[in-house]
Write a protein that holds these residues in place. Structure first.
Motif, PDB file in Angstrom:
ATOM      1  N   ASN A  81      96.315 -38.255 -50.166  1.00 16.00           N
ATOM      2  CA  ASN A  81      97.521 -38.555 -50.950  1.00 16.00           C
ATOM      3  C   ASN A  81      97.159 -39.339 -52.215  1.00 16.00           C
ATOM      4  OD1 ASN A  81      98.884 -37.366 -48.863  1.00 16.00           O
ATOM      5  ND2 ASN A  81     100.260 -39.104 -48.469  1.00 16.00           N
ATOM      6  N   TRP A 200     107.492 -38.133 -52.599  1.00 12.67           N
ATOM      7  CA  TRP A 200     106.578 -37.596 -53.617  1.00 12.67           C
ATOM      8  C   TRP A 200     106.993 -37.978 -55.033  1.00 12.67           C
ATOM      9  CZ3 TRP A 200     101.988 -36.734 -52.137  1.00 12.67           C
ATOM     10  CH2 TRP A 200     101.735 -36.308 -50.821  1.00 12.67           C
ATOM     11  N   CYS A 205     105.200 -37.512 -58.832  1.00 21.68           N
ATOM     12  CA  CYS A 205     105.382 -36.116 -59.238  1.00 21.68           C
ATOM     13  C   CYS A 205     106.660 -36.026 -60.079  1.00 21.68           C
ATOM     14  CB  CYS A 205     105.379 -35.156 -58.043  1.00 21.68           C
ATOM     15  SG  CYS A 205     106.973 -34.799 -57.324  1.00 21.68           S
TER      16      CYS A 205
END
Ligand code: GLC
Ligand code: CA
Length: 516
Positions: A81, A200, A205
């Protein structure tokens, strides 16, 4: 509608990365996050300023990662991650944006939620998927998984039979086991989806390309339930992540945009006529000149009107689900196809390798549920070193065998050749970036798009800026009635065009943009 579109989408040109096949940095034969980071400058240099990354989460890879087994963890084969977070940061440092691929409709059978939901005793995940209440009843209109659980019931699937459908409810339940969108189970699934997005987006992102976005609520013919569901998601985003960009794999812009998506795709399935252009026996973009663009344009106009002329329909050069563009379009016609793709409204999406004309690799055994799609997913060809610079692994260990032809295109060779497809695509992107009229939201008016005829001509405009685009893939000179006299040519490929006597005459295999 009425959502604020992130500003960067206005001039976004996307590059789709299939992570398996892009760049391998640790020699295991499979691409990874570090490899993508190492190639960000290449993508930026081409002119793309946004990336769509295919699913990169934990998965048994029965459908190349579209069968997620843990939404919160990057697949170890690509990295951690933290590596993915670094990829976002490195992209941002270069003024680029990254969309992850969100697969909201189904998981892998190996997901722990599914394992729990197979149990006979009720638990937190009993209603996470769409189950009937008896093994003898199958969910109508859907495939199903049966006979592998202690639980007495059949579970609906969305795509392959190892992809059980998550439960967002039925639009109008008519069987006792069918839940409504407002029931606890479906509500919990939706909240979990938001948690995944929150996770996320929090990592950096910029938004999501959403897989099979129109399929979530079941027995929802007009899409009303699914639209309402995505509106709910958009409200959450507007509260917590107002700048998150959302692009749907739906193919019905009138519905997806109502659901709060910023852009939708025009795809190779459904009634889009996309295949008429690039992927059929006589594609419009072939030099044989026997194709027909008229039905595509008619459908495009219909969608354009339905989406309030906002130009939010994206036409991809290809993707991981369809044949490579270079399977049916060759030579200069690839350049002409890009002159079209890069002058249409909506954000263009370039599938990795299409900018160098990578070929479809024929006769491959299916890899990770690719079947016929496998030939379009072969590793990127960077240079003339081992495995075309994709990986240092032994050839047999590569994720998918590469194009073996001696003249296979590589990025290195094409960068060096000023007449290459790569350099044409780069030039076209730069031109698009310098004229607002050519970008996502510029309007479009079709001037000439007749049945069984060439060329295709349209005018893009933004305020006072107007640009005429003329595209002739056919290997013959063609002309059409038109009184426009351009002020200046801003792009030309393959010969000149003449404007006289109320006619435009167009050289064989040529394309041009003109300020008018
Ligand atoms: C989408 C993806 C495709 C996948 C399917 C099931 O169409 O693009 O690759 O197999 O959904 O998730
Ligand atoms: Ca690797």
């Amino acid at each position: 509608m009425g959502t604020n579109q992130p500003k960067w989408l206005d001039n976004a040109v996307f590059y789709e990365i299939y992570p398996q096949s892009f760049c391998d940095t640790n020699g295991d034969g499979i691409g990874d996050f570090n490899g993508i980071i190492s190639k960000l400058d290449y993508i930026k240099e081409l002119g793309c300023n946004a990336i769509w990354l295919n699913p990169c989460f934990e998965s048994p890879f029965g459908d190349a990662g579209y069968d997620v087994s843990d939404y919160y963890s990057a697949a170890p084969r690509y990295g951690t991650n933290e590596d993915l977070k670094r990829l976002f940061a490195e992209a941002h440092r270069r003024d680029m944006h990254v969309l992850l691929d969100l697969v909201p409709g189904h998981t892998s059978v190996e997901h722990k939620w599914f394992r729990e939901s197979m149990k006979a005793e009720r638990n937190e995940f009993t209603d996470r998927y769409v189950w009937t209440d008896s093994i003898w009843e199958e969910p109508q209109g859907m495939g199903c998984i049966r006979g592998i659980s202690d639980r007495d019931g059949s579970c609906a699937v969305n795509f392959f039979s190892h992809q059980p459908a998550l439960n967002y409810g039925f639009y109008k339940p008519d069987r006792p086991w069918q839940q409504s969108m407002d029931d606890e189970g479906p509500k919990a699934t939706l909240e979990e989806l938001k948690n995944i997005m929150r996770f996320w987006l929090g990592m950096g992102c910029d938004g999501f390309r959403v897989d099979m976005a129109g399929s979530l609520v079941k027995h929802d013919e007009d899409g009303k339930g699914t639209i309402a569901l995505w509106q709910n998601v958009r409200e959450f985003l507007d509260r917590e992540f107002p700048s998150a960009a959302m692009v749907s794999e739906w193919g019905e812009p009138d519905k997806s945009l109502q659901g709060g998506f910023h852009m939708d795709f025009l795809l190779h399935f459904g009634p889009s006529h996309y295949n008429d252009l690039f992927r059929c026996a006589e594609p419009f973009f072939s030099d044989r000149g026997k194709g027909d663009v008229s039905e595509f344009i008619a459908k495009y106009k219909e969608n354009y009107e339905k989406s309030e002329r906002k130009g939010l329909i994206c036409i991809p050069s290809g993707n991981h689900d369809m044949d490579r563009l270079a399977r049916s379009i060759h030579g200069d016609n690839l350049k002409i196809a890009f002159a079209f793709l890069l002058s249409m409204p909506g954000a263009p999406f370039i599938y990795y390798g299409d900018e160098i004309g990578m070929r479809y690799v024929e006769n491959l055994v299916s890899v990770e549920g690719g079947y016929g799609r496998t030939g379009s997913r072969s590793p990127m060809q960077w240079d003339s070193s081992t495995n075309a610079g994709f990986s240092s692994a032994a050839k047999e260990k590569l994720y998918i065998p590469q194009d073996e032809s001696a003249d296979r295109p590589t990025a290195e060779a094409q960068i060096a050749d000023k007449n290459s497809l790569y350099n044409e695509v780069k030039k076209l992107i730069a031109i698009r970036q310098s004229y607002k009229a050519l970008q996502s939201k510029g309007e479009i008016e079709f001037i000439y798009a007749e049945k069984d005829a060439y060329p295709l001509a349209y005018v893009r405009s933004a305020g006072d800026e107007k640009i005429l685009v003329v595209i002739n893939p056919a290997a013959r000179e063609v002309s059409f009635d038109c009184n426009i006299i351009p002020k200046e040519s801003i792009y030309g490929f393959g010969g000149t065009m003449s404007f006289a006597d109320g006619k435009i005459t167009v050289s064989p295999q040529s394309a041009g943009y003109f300020r008018i």
